[in-house]
Design a protein around this motif. Structure first.
Motif, PDB file in Angstrom:
ATOM      1  N   ARG A 147       2.764  -5.975  -1.118  1.00 43.25           N
ATOM      2  CA  ARG A 147       1.563  -5.339  -1.656  1.00 43.25           C
ATOM      3  C   ARG A 147       1.733  -3.839  -1.537  1.00 43.25           C
ATOM      4  O   ARG A 147       1.320  -3.233  -0.563  1.00 43.25           O
ATOM      5  N   TYR A 174       0.930  -1.825  -4.359  1.00 52.92           N
ATOM      6  CA  TYR A 174      -0.031  -1.270  -5.312  1.00 52.92           C
ATOM      7  C   TYR A 174       0.604  -0.199  -6.192  1.00 52.92           C
ATOM      8  O   TYR A 174       0.013   0.843  -6.476  1.00 52.92           O
ATOM      9  N   LEU A 195      -3.206   2.091  -1.340  1.00 48.93           N
ATOM     10  CA  LEU A 195      -4.400   1.562  -1.998  1.00 48.93           C
ATOM     11  C   LEU A 195      -5.589   2.496  -1.819  1.00 48.93           C
ATOM     12  O   LEU A 195      -6.280   2.834  -2.787  1.00 48.93           O
TER      13      LEU A 195
END
Length: 101
Positions: free
Chosen positions: A26, A28, A74
């Motif tokens: 993750r 982003y 993020l």
């Protein structure tokens, strides 16, 4: 005991369960690349750098570091998107409400 053995006598099951539980990446990256089109330039670039560093940490198998860097990417991506929307809104409001005489 529930062990599976192949023809060579070597177990197909990993020694520990942690080897199977690799967290997803993750970073982003798509969000941070999208926010580079917003007019909050310094924050966009920092978010993009954190995103790339999260990907690099993930491939080096530092999953905790990758998770922390991804979370920072993020948060900075969201902040830069909101600041970009505010700047665009203020600019268009000022542009269309001023009268040139």
């Amino acid at each position: 005991m529930n062990a599976k053995f192949s023809l060579d006598g070597i177990s197909d099951v990993p020694k520990n369960r942690e080897a199977q539980e690799i967290p997803p990446l993750r970073n982003y990256l798509c969000l941070t690349m999208f926010t580079c089109f917003c007019p909050a330039w310094p924050i966009n670039i920092v978010a993009l750098v954190f995103s790339v560093l999260a990907q690099k940490s993930y491939y080096e198998e530092d999953y905790d570091g990758s998770k922390q860097l991804g979370r920072k990417a993020l948060h900075l991506g969201i902040v830069s998107f909101v600041i970009g929307l505010v700047i665009i809104t203020v600019y268009t409001t000022v542009h269309f409400t001023t009268h040139v005489v």
